[in-house]
Design a protein around this motif. Sequence first.
Motif, short mmCIF file in Angstrom:
data_model
loop_
_atom_site.label_atom_id
_atom_site.label_comp_id
_atom_site.label_asym_id
_atom_site.label_seq_id
_atom_site.Cartn_x
_atom_site.Cartn_y
_atom_site.Cartn_z
N TRP A 1 46.08 40.03 41.08
CA TRP A 1 46.61 39.92 41.97
C TRP A 1 47.02 40.52 43.37
O TRP A 1 47.93 40.04 43.91
CB TRP A 1 47.76 39.32 41.02
N TYR A 2 47.39 41.26 42.71
CA TYR A 2 47.65 43.03 43.63
C TYR A 2 47.00 43.55 44.47
O TYR A 2 46.41 45.11 44.99
CB TYR A 2 48.68 44.01 43.35
N ARG B 1 52.98 38.26 48.46
CA ARG B 1 51.78 38.29 48.72
C ARG B 1 51.54 38.38 50.38
O ARG B 1 52.85 38.07 51.36
CB ARG B 1 50.86 36.65 48.66
N GLU C 1 49.38 39.19 54.26
CA GLU C 1 48.21 38.36 55.33
C GLU C 1 48.51 38.91 56.03
O GLU C 1 48.98 37.87 56.98
CB GLU C 1 47.45 36.86 54.20
N ILE D 1 47.89 32.78 44.88
CA ILE D 1 49.06 33.73 43.38
C ILE D 1 49.31 32.46 42.60
O ILE D 1 49.21 31.52 42.53
CB ILE D 1 50.54 33.24 44.37
#
Length: 627
Positions: A298-299, A530, A532, A563
């Motif tokens: 996820w990271y 998150r 972006e 996520i």
Amino acid sequence: MIRFPKAATLAAAALCFAVTAMAQPRSLRDRYTKVEVRIPMRDGVRLFTTIYAPRDTTTRVPFLIARTPYSVAPYGADNWRAGLGPTDNPRYADAGFIFVYQDVRGRNFSEGEFTETTPHVGAPGRPKGVNESTDTYDTIAWLLAHQAGNNGRAALYGISYPGFYVAASCIDAHPALRACIPQAPIVDIAMGDDIFHNGAFLLAHNFEFYLAFGRTPRAPASGPDPKYPQPDFGSDAYDFFLKQGSLREMADRWLPRETAPRWQVLVDHPAYDAYWRARNLAPHLKRTAAAMLVVGGWYDAEDLAGTLGSFEAIERNHASAQATLVMGPWSHGGWRRGDGDALGGVHWSSKTAAFYTDSVEFPFIMHHLKDMAAPALPKALVFRTGADTWERLDAWPRTNTRRKSLFLQRDGGLSFGAPPAGRAFTSYVSDPARPVPSSDHIEGAGMPADYMTGDQRFAAQRPDVAVFQTAVLTEDVTISGAVSPVLHVATNGTDADFIVKLVDVFPGIDPVANGLPGDRASPGYQQLVRGEPFRARYRRSPEHPVPFIPLVPDSLRFTMPAINHTFRRGHRIMVQVQSSWFPHIDRNPQKFVTNLFAATSKDFQSATMRVFHDASRPSRLEVDVVP
């Protein structure tokens, strides 16, 4: 057997997943043999391949294959790897496999021309019909015919760029290929993976990558590509990259055009044009008969989009009879390094990396290659951050979510309620001479691995970051799926970037001391969940940039990678909007130029940004909420 003079013996490529030559325990040498061969492809090109096979041939064993552009060093029959198989975990060598490592076409000691993320159809510089799928098919066919003691089965595995080779090789594969494990695979390199994210260039990652990856073209099969001179990064990447000036000035200094054809590709193709579209692997993931185990974190700042995109393409195209997604709380390749119980200031209650290796990957391989009991894997095994728990899902994305909007409000509010009333906007001044840092701490040339969970308090305090947050949550809120910002903006410049960050604000108390469940971090921690970027010149089209009209409101929409996170009761949800994220993302001059790779320092200018949040222009984040 191919023998190399000492002068040709290589060190492993200086990249994240390269393996350093090390002295080996005699026990490994006692149990295995090592040979080096050149395997012919259907067009006559020969690929350099190293094979480690058990000395005991009374039991037939399967192949575990890794194909890489980073080198299969150490070279030479007397030089051995530190370990064999995924993670060099000794249990693979103990179980007994034929371990195969191959330099892909055009890299190191393999013949042929190297092609960046080889298009599945019509690869430039290659004979018609030759791609990664055919190269792997021919490799497996040769191994079956020439390697004694095999049981007729094979599996492929690899992370990042090697993960791309796994995904590409599993299309129309040899029937002996029973399992594929693409991990953080590059799938669409110029849209959401390693080079560009929504048009924004990943500066720190790519500068280091191009220096280490080496020059091309090179003399066929002459050995490793020569490397560029390594600069002295010092201990402050922010300061180093700021002093480089524009991308053009940086490249002129470190990557001269006549010796940097791969960099020249970026100069010639700064937008998402036909060249990059041909390298999007997702549309071709249609016939992958082998069982697929798609793995990511996820990271992961580099290939999270590739992980999720490849799995969703496989599912959408009904490409595999068995496909499973595994997503853990990891950075890029984090399931291969450390215990997986912490990343930066965030901690989890279990060793997630060991769980993956012991309970997922190893039994998956043993089942498909050696007929051992099948692991009880769901369609998607995903870690829910914030709640500190693994979930077993029947589908990914989930099917039981509701689409909701988090509206930016006047005075820094954030709410799931109705769009704000009245007319309002938040403004800030973005200065390329003083860009917002990507992290609150400095590390050498690249990005710190933990910045994807980094504490954002340093950014929230800056005047060039717009901050919006909810009231303290009275109940848990779980967001699971893609996050889609919709921003109404204006600038007095003619170009801009907008970076959106979704942040989990921890309460100002010690969560462990107060017995609170979920991920653990220090009091008041603002965890990045998150983030972006979006290069707003591509708000109309990813291929054709358009300038802003100064001070005229405009709008943009994009999708951030998914996520699976619970914002706990007592926490707040925060959104930060900014126009630089340095040195993770290159600086936008904020003056429109046709090609940002041709801009000079004289083109950079300060600009005022406006983010609107009123009834007619409701900026928001569209999210999937689990009821």
